[in-house]
Design a protein around this motif. Structure first.
Motif, short mmCIF file in Angstrom:
data_model
loop_
_atom_site.label_atom_id
_atom_site.label_comp_id
_atom_site.label_asym_id
_atom_site.label_seq_id
_atom_site.Cartn_x
_atom_site.Cartn_y
_atom_site.Cartn_z
N THR A 9 0.73 -1.41 0.05
CA THR A 9 -0.06 -0.07 0.11
C THR A 9 0.92 1.06 0.01
N PRO A 10 1.00 1.98 -1.00
CA PRO A 10 1.89 3.02 -1.13
C PRO A 10 1.54 4.15 -0.41
N ALA A 11 2.38 5.08 0.13
CA ALA A 11 2.20 5.96 1.28
C ALA A 11 1.27 7.27 0.60
N ALA A 12 0.55 7.80 1.15
CA ALA A 12 -0.62 8.54 0.51
C ALA A 12 0.32 9.89 0.11
N PRO A 13 -0.52 10.71 -0.91
CA PRO A 13 0.50 11.98 -1.15
C PRO A 13 0.44 12.95 -0.06
N PRO A 14 1.53 13.92 -0.04
CA PRO A 14 1.27 14.80 1.05
C PRO A 14 0.29 15.69 0.98
N SER A 15 -0.20 16.14 2.07
CA SER A 15 -1.08 17.15 2.32
C SER A 15 -0.58 18.17 3.46
N VAL A 16 -0.79 19.45 3.06
CA VAL A 16 -0.34 20.47 3.77
C VAL A 16 -1.60 21.52 4.18
N VAL A 113 1.27 17.39 -3.91
CA VAL A 113 0.81 17.49 -2.76
C VAL A 113 -0.51 18.36 -2.91
N HIS A 114 -1.29 18.08 -1.89
CA HIS A 114 -2.63 18.80 -1.56
C HIS A 114 -2.53 19.92 -0.81
N ILE A 115 -3.12 21.12 -0.99
CA ILE A 115 -2.98 22.23 -0.12
C ILE A 115 -4.36 22.79 0.29
N THR A 116 -4.35 23.05 1.55
CA THR A 116 -5.88 23.52 2.06
C THR A 116 -5.24 24.87 2.76
N ARG A 117 -5.73 25.97 2.61
CA ARG A 117 -5.69 27.44 2.77
C ARG A 117 -6.54 27.65 3.86
N VAL A 118 -6.25 28.09 5.00
CA VAL A 118 -7.15 28.54 6.31
C VAL A 118 -6.61 30.10 6.74
N LEU A 119 -7.43 30.86 6.38
CA LEU A 119 -6.97 32.44 6.62
C LEU A 119 -7.55 32.73 8.23
N ARG A 177 -10.59 22.97 15.89
CA ARG A 177 -11.38 22.03 15.53
C ARG A 177 -12.21 22.50 13.97
N GLU A 178 -12.46 23.70 13.86
CA GLU A 178 -12.89 24.00 12.68
C GLU A 178 -11.92 24.19 11.61
N VAL A 179 -10.65 24.74 11.89
CA VAL A 179 -9.74 24.82 11.16
C VAL A 179 -9.25 22.87 10.57
N LEU A 180 -9.31 22.05 11.38
CA LEU A 180 -9.08 20.94 11.07
C LEU A 180 -10.14 20.16 10.08
N THR A 181 -11.23 20.79 10.28
CA THR A 181 -12.56 20.14 9.67
C THR A 181 -12.22 20.40 8.08
N ALA A 182 -11.55 21.71 7.57
CA ALA A 182 -11.36 22.16 6.38
C ALA A 182 -10.23 21.08 5.60
N THR A 183 -9.54 20.41 6.60
CA THR A 183 -8.47 19.29 5.75
C THR A 183 -9.32 17.88 5.60
N GLY A 184 -10.23 17.68 6.18
CA GLY A 184 -10.63 16.23 6.23
C GLY A 184 -9.88 15.26 6.64
N TRP A 185 -8.76 15.76 7.54
CA TRP A 185 -7.77 14.62 8.17
C TRP A 185 -8.53 14.00 9.30
N THR A 186 -9.46 14.62 9.81
CA THR A 186 -10.06 13.75 11.02
C THR A 186 -11.55 13.01 10.79
N THR A 193 -6.61 13.80 2.02
CA THR A 193 -5.86 14.67 1.06
C THR A 193 -6.71 15.45 0.23
N GLY A 194 -7.94 14.89 -0.02
CA GLY A 194 -8.65 15.56 -1.23
C GLY A 194 -8.09 15.46 -2.40
N ALA A 195 -8.35 16.31 -3.28
CA ALA A 195 -7.92 16.41 -4.67
C ALA A 195 -6.57 17.34 -4.77
N PRO A 196 -5.71 16.97 -5.83
CA PRO A 196 -4.67 17.57 -5.84
C PRO A 196 -4.82 19.18 -6.15
N ASP A 197 -4.05 19.96 -5.66
CA ASP A 197 -4.12 21.41 -5.47
C ASP A 197 -3.78 21.86 -7.04
#
Length: 197
Positions: A9-16, A113-119, A177-186, A193-197
């Motif tokens: 099982t290959p490692a998942a692509p990076p997610s930032v 890499v998949h990028i999630t941006r939070v302001l 908790r709201e910030v993490l919700t945006a990533t889908g990591w939890t 990781t969602g779709a590639p950026d």
């Protein structure tokens, strides 16, 4: 839950997760709380304070804005984390969520890499109170001015898909908790990781 990939099982692509926002908005505090919540859920991750990636004076003549050394340091540190099987990164820096930073993360973390941006946002009053509560010495006035200027810049320049999270009068636990919700990591999808950026 956060185990690295195996031969089968290959490692998942990076997610930032990029956490940006003006000085005094709470980036560092929120990032460390998000990391604590990930640890509590046994989700592997790494955290990098982006401000430390280019702290050298004087800047090299060929790199006056320290963008090259920042990228080199980020790539070196991420290489070490990735070798441990890590594929999730929390990265804090005021302007990291601007669109022109994306190539840096693609080069340093990998093209997939998949990028999630939070302001993170806060009012002038809130950030002024937070900054004056810190020990900033001779840099306080400069920091207050830069914070206001960068807040205006971020407001108009961040990509449309950036998640905005208000921090005024809220508990850090709830903000993280709201910030993490945006990533889908939890969620149950362990890659998150969602779709590639």
């Amino acid at each position: 839950m956060g185990k690295a990939g195996t031969a089968d099982t290959p490692a998942a692509p990076p997610s930032v997760l990029l956490i940006g926002g003006r000085a005094g908005v709470g980036k560092t505090t929120v990032a460390w709380e998000a990391a604590a919540q990930l640890r509590a859920a046994d989700i592997s991750h790494a955290i990098i304070e982006g401000d430390f990636m280019g702290q050298v004076y004087p800047p090299p003549q060929h790199d006056p804005h320290l963008s090259a050394i920042t990228e080199r340091n980020l790539k070196a540190i991420w290489t070490n984390y990735a070798q441990l099987g890590c594929h999730r990164l929390i990265y804090t820096n005021t302007l990291s969520i601007l669109p022109e930073t994306a190539p840096t993360f693609h080069r340093a973390l990998g093209p997939d890499v998949h990028i999630t941006r939070v302001l993170l946002t806060a009012t002038d009053t809130t950030t002024h109170q937070r900054l004056t509560g810190r020990e900033l010495g001779s840099e306080l006035d400069k920091e207050l001015q830069n914070s206001a200027r960068k807040a205006r810049l971020l407001e108009v320049r961040v990509p449309a898909d950036t998640v905005r999270v208000r921090t005024d009068g809220r508990r850090v636990v709830d903000i993280a908790r709201e910030v993490l919700t945006a990533t889908g990591w939890t969620r149950n999808d362990q890659a998150g990781t969602g779709a590639p950026d």
